[in-house]
Enzyme design. Structure first.
Site, PDB file in Angstrom:
ATOM      1  N   LYS A 174      63.614 -20.930  21.853  1.00 16.26           N
ATOM      2  CA  LYS A 174      62.504 -21.775  21.381  1.00 16.26           C
ATOM      3  C   LYS A 174      61.296 -20.849  21.255  1.00 16.26           C
ATOM      4  CE  LYS A 174      59.174 -23.991  22.503  1.00 16.26           C
ATOM      5  NZ  LYS A 174      57.799 -23.688  22.037  1.00 16.26           N
ATOM      6  N   SER A 176      57.395 -19.505  20.307  1.00 11.51           N
ATOM      7  CA  SER A 176      56.064 -20.025  20.635  1.00 11.51           C
ATOM      8  C   SER A 176      55.456 -20.666  19.393  1.00 11.51           C
ATOM      9  CB  SER A 176      55.160 -18.888  21.112  1.00 11.51           C
ATOM     10  OG  SER A 176      53.807 -19.324  21.090  1.00 11.51           O
ATOM     11  N   SER A 227      52.933 -19.239  31.041  1.00 11.79           N
ATOM     12  CA  SER A 227      51.901 -19.464  32.057  1.00 11.79           C
ATOM     13  C   SER A 227      52.475 -20.118  33.319  1.00 11.79           C
ATOM     14  CB  SER A 227      50.807 -20.344  31.465  1.00 11.79           C
ATOM     15  OG  SER A 227      51.359 -21.592  31.118  1.00 11.79           O
ATOM     16  N   GLU A 248      59.092 -15.814  34.349  1.00 10.49           N
ATOM     17  CA  GLU A 248      58.188 -14.652  34.281  1.00 10.49           C
ATOM     18  C   GLU A 248      56.821 -15.204  33.935  1.00 10.49           C
ATOM     19  OE1 GLU A 248      59.270 -11.451  34.681  1.00 10.49           O
ATOM     20  OE2 GLU A 248      61.279 -12.191  35.061  1.00 10.49           O
ATOM     21  N   CYS A 282      50.678  -9.460  30.671  1.00  7.98           N
ATOM     22  CA  CYS A 282      50.762 -10.082  31.999  1.00  7.98           C
ATOM     23  C   CYS A 282      50.641  -9.073  33.136  1.00  7.98           C
ATOM     24  CB  CYS A 282      52.066 -10.837  32.137  1.00  7.98           C
ATOM     25  SG  CYS A 282      53.513  -9.791  31.890  1.00  7.98           S
ATOM     26  N   GLU A 380      43.553 -15.458  35.904  1.00  6.50           N
ATOM     27  CA  GLU A 380      44.002 -14.566  34.830  1.00  6.50           C
ATOM     28  C   GLU A 380      42.967 -14.602  33.691  1.00  6.50           C
ATOM     29  OE1 GLU A 380      47.659 -15.648  32.736  1.00  6.50           O
ATOM     30  OE2 GLU A 380      48.404 -13.638  33.087  1.00  6.50           O
TER      31      GLU A 380
HETATM   32  P1  NAD Z   1      52.480 -21.154  27.752  1.00 13.09           P
HETATM   33  O1  NAD Z   1      52.982 -21.458  29.106  1.00 13.09           O
HETATM   34  O2  NAD Z   1      51.326 -21.912  27.231  1.00 13.09           O
HETATM   35  O3  NAD Z   1      53.654 -21.369  26.661  1.00 13.09           O
HETATM   36  C1  NAD Z   1      54.851 -20.636  26.703  1.00 13.09           C
HETATM   37  C2  NAD Z   1      55.956 -21.427  26.032  1.00 13.09           C
HETATM   38  O4  NAD Z   1      56.245 -22.599  26.786  1.00 13.09           O
HETATM   39  C3  NAD Z   1      55.654 -21.905  24.617  1.00 13.09           C
HETATM   40  O5  NAD Z   1      56.794 -21.688  23.827  1.00 13.09           O
HETATM   41  C4  NAD Z   1      55.397 -23.385  24.803  1.00 13.09           C
HETATM   42  O6  NAD Z   1      55.699 -24.169  23.650  1.00 13.09           O
HETATM   43  C5  NAD Z   1      56.350 -23.721  25.918  1.00 13.09           C
HETATM   44  N1  NAD Z   1      56.020 -24.924  26.696  1.00 13.09           N
HETATM   45  C6  NAD Z   1      54.802 -25.473  26.926  1.00 13.09           C
HETATM   46  N2  NAD Z   1      54.922 -26.551  27.733  1.00 13.09           N
HETATM   47  C7  NAD Z   1      56.243 -26.673  28.027  1.00 13.09           C
HETATM   48  C8  NAD Z   1      57.004 -27.563  28.849  1.00 13.09           C
HETATM   49  N3  NAD Z   1      56.418 -28.558  29.528  1.00 13.09           N
HETATM   50  N4  NAD Z   1      58.340 -27.370  28.949  1.00 13.09           N
HETATM   51  C9  NAD Z   1      58.941 -26.362  28.292  1.00 13.09           C
HETATM   52  N5  NAD Z   1      58.275 -25.494  27.493  1.00 13.09           N
HETATM   53  C10 NAD Z   1      56.944 -25.637  27.368  1.00 13.09           C
HETATM   54  O7  NAD Z   1      52.197 -19.583  27.754  1.00 13.09           O
HETATM   55  P2  NAD Z   1      51.531 -18.685  26.606  1.00 13.09           P
HETATM   56  O8  NAD Z   1      50.074 -19.018  26.521  1.00 13.09           O
HETATM   57  O9  NAD Z   1      52.364 -18.741  25.388  1.00 13.09           O
HETATM   58  O10 NAD Z   1      51.692 -17.203  27.219  1.00 13.09           O
HETATM   59  C11 NAD Z   1      50.731 -16.566  28.004  1.00 13.09           C
HETATM   60  C12 NAD Z   1      51.147 -16.551  29.448  1.00 13.09           C
HETATM   61  O11 NAD Z   1      52.399 -15.896  29.558  1.00 13.09           O
HETATM   62  C13 NAD Z   1      50.207 -15.764  30.344  1.00 13.09           C
HETATM   63  O12 NAD Z   1      49.964 -16.478  31.526  1.00 13.09           O
HETATM   64  C14 NAD Z   1      50.985 -14.482  30.659  1.00 13.09           C
HETATM   65  O13 NAD Z   1      50.631 -13.886  31.872  1.00 13.09           O
HETATM   66  C15 NAD Z   1      52.373 -14.986  30.644  1.00 13.09           C
HETATM   67  N6  NAD Z   1      53.326 -13.877  30.420  1.00 13.09           N
HETATM   68  C16 NAD Z   1      54.072 -13.431  31.473  1.00 13.09           C
HETATM   69  C17 NAD Z   1      54.951 -12.364  31.295  1.00 13.09           C
HETATM   70  C18 NAD Z   1      55.791 -11.856  32.429  1.00 13.09           C
HETATM   71  O14 NAD Z   1      56.698 -11.084  32.175  1.00 13.09           O
HETATM   72  N7  NAD Z   1      55.538 -12.242  33.671  1.00 13.09           N
HETATM   73  C19 NAD Z   1      55.065 -11.756  30.047  1.00 13.09           C
HETATM   74  C20 NAD Z   1      54.299 -12.243  28.996  1.00 13.09           C
HETATM   75  C21 NAD Z   1      53.426 -13.319  29.197  1.00 13.09           C
END
Ligand code: NAD
Length: 477
Positions: A174, A176, A227, A248, A282, A380
């Site tokens: 899925k 983004s 997140s 992650e 991240c 963050e």
């Molecule tokens: P996000 O959590 O807003 O969204 C990520 C994905 O989750 C999207 O595809 C979104 O559609 C989906 N999503 C949203 N709500 C959902 C739900 N209730 N159930 C299932 N899926 C859902 O994150 P973002 O803004 O796209 O990414 C940024 C974040 O990602 C930052 O916090 C960053 O630190 C983190 N990140 C972590 C790593 C790591 O390896 N630890 C790597 C990259 C990014």
């Protein structure tokens, strides 16, 4: 404006049952660049059913044959590197050289995971019974759901699909909703590589689409990057079926700078953390604990580097350090964090404002005199802002660094090996970098503690997250 109208399910491009769409913006110009499907529950059901049906035959293939398919896709990606990189820059705002690194790294990562085909091992154990042998097999889990964020959207497809597939699972990705186009590109090229139907499926959509995937009873593992808040919601959904999760999540990486550190090297590493992908990484350093004697010279170096950082539209300006932030929400969040810190007594050494130019830009910013109660030191930031906090000794820095709900990465800068070793022993983080920038290697293990996640990615340990253990008790007369 381009249209991407279909999902990729069971080896075909299929029209979604949902008629809703998502508008995709170029973060440099704020222009609409495409619409994509906002898929619904029946689209997810269809994709999971296809992945489930394809899995047993995929698992029965020799691992080296599965690896051959993964390598074929990696080679295909390399052939189209320039075009793929431009698409990532267009929709995510990365500078082109970094987007090209992302394509190279993706292909190399897939080759690396494919190499594990001949190395996945089980165990044979002595039994307590005569005539019995105990075998421990590593087996695939079944259907993996890969839910992606927007910051390294292309690489993260590979970080999930390559270990999943080499282990014998099938996958539903899925993408983004912020950066869906590069996932279509990836899938179009994969579709030319002759993988069996249903092994790799792509569904485009937003949070409801992701939620449906996370709660699906036929998913065996949810591999999520994003997140903390979403990670918690996914874990809640997973609990209904006791589905495994690999999460992650976010970070708030501390960097500790001791008074014997090489300050040029340190300043460059910290600068890199705040401009690489516009600070939207991240594991990048997000808060600095610097020993008093070197606080001033380090701040001067960082102020010079950050005030000279060039930023703009990566597709029209060359020689940039960074492109725009992902969206207006990010700009507003960063502005709020900096304004609050300033009101609480932080000193703005450079930057400190929303940039007055087209696109989602915030000025590269260095904040001195920061204190532990400021949100900029605890939340963050995910942008080009670096807060500095003075400390008197290593123990103080270690205590402050560890006092965080996040536990992804950390770093220490010193020429003293004893102090470096003490820091690595006492930092409670999944990763610690000594005298270098914050960035992981594919053969390592990228895993967060506390609210930064559960499980990890990369290397042998990351691969084994996509497998489960079966024990066979073989009794022969
Ligand atoms: P996000 O959590 O807003 O969204 C990520 C994905 O989750 C999207 O595809 C979104 O559609 C989906 N999503 C949203 N709500 C959902 C739900 N209730 N159930 C299932 N899926 C859902 O994150 P973002 O803004 O796209 O990414 C940024 C974040 O990602 C930052 O916090 C960053 O630190 C983190 N990140 C972590 C790593 C790591 O390896 N630890 C790597 C990259 C990014």
């Amino acid at each position: 404006m381009d249209k991407f109208e279909r999902n990729y399910i069971d080896g075909e491009w299929v029209t979604p049952s949902s008629t809703r769409t998502i508008n995709v913006l170029n973060p440099s110009t704020l222009e609409s660049i495409a619409t994509v499907p906002d898929s619904d529950a029946s689209d997810i059901d269809r994709a999971v059913a296809a992945a489930r049906a394809a899995q047993p035959a995929w698992e029965r293939l020799p691992a080296i044959v599965r690896a051959g398919h993964i390598r074929a896709v990696a080679n295909k990606l390399r052939e189209h590197k320039t075009r793929l990189a431009r698409r990532i820059s267009l929709e995510q705002g990365k500078i082109l050289p970094l987007a090209e690194v992302e394509i190279d790294f993706t292909a190399n990562y897939m080759d690396y995971m494919a190499e594990w085909a001949r190395r996945i091992e089980g165990e044979i154990l002595n039994s307590d019974r005569p005539g019995e042998t105990i075998y421990l097999h590593r087996r695939p889990i079944g259907v993996v759901a890969g839910i992606l964020p927007w910051n390294f959207p292309f690489f993260l497809i590979a970080r999930k699909m390559a270990p999943a597939l080499v282990a014998g699972n099938t996958i539903v990705i899925k993408s983004s909703e912020e950066t869906p186009l590069n996932a279509f590109d990836f899938t179009e090229l994969l579709a030319e590589c002759g993988l069996p139907k249903g092994v790799f499926n792509l569904v485009s959509g937003g949070r409801d689409t992701g939620a449906r995937l996370a709660e699906h009873k036929d998913v065996g593992l949810i591999s999520f990057t994003g997140s903390v808040g979403t990670g918690m919601r996914i874990m809640e959904a997973a609990s209904r079926n006791l589905t495994r999760v690999n999460l992650e999540l976010g970070g708030k990486a501390p960097a500790i700078v001791l008074d014997d550190a090489d300050l040029d090297l340190t300043a460059n590493a910290l600068f890199n953390s705040r401009v690489l992908n516009t600070g939207q990484v991240c594991n990048a350093a997000e808060r600095v604990y610097v020993q008093r004697a070197v606080a001033q010279p380090l701040a001067e170096r960082l102020t010079r580097l950050m005030s000279e950082a060039r930023y703009g539209n990566p597709l029209t300006d060359s020689a940039l350090h960074m492109g725009p932030l992902m969206n207006q929400t990010a700009v507003n969040k960063i502005a709020g964090l900096v304004d609050a810190a300033r009101q609480q007594g932080a000193q703005v050494l450079t930057g400190g404002r929303i940039a007055d130019r087209p696109g989602f830009h915030y000025e590269p910013t260095v904040l001195a005199s920061c204190s532990d109660d400021m949100a900029v030191m605890t939340q963050e930031i995910f942008g080009p802002v670096l807060p500095l906090r003075v400390v008197d000794e290593l123990d103080e820095a270690l205590a402050l660094a560890n006092d965080s709900e996040f536990g992804l990465t950390s770093s220490v800068f010193t020429r003293n090996l004893n102090l470096a070793m003490k820091a690595t022993r006492e930092l409670r983080f999944g990763e610690t970098y000594v005298n270098r920038e914050h960035f992981e290697a594919m053969q390592g293990f990228h895993a967060g503690r506390r609210k930064s996640g559960i499980g990890g990615a990369d290397g042998k340990h990351g691969l084994y997250e996509y497998m489960e253990t079966q024990v066979v008790y073989l009794q022969t007369p």
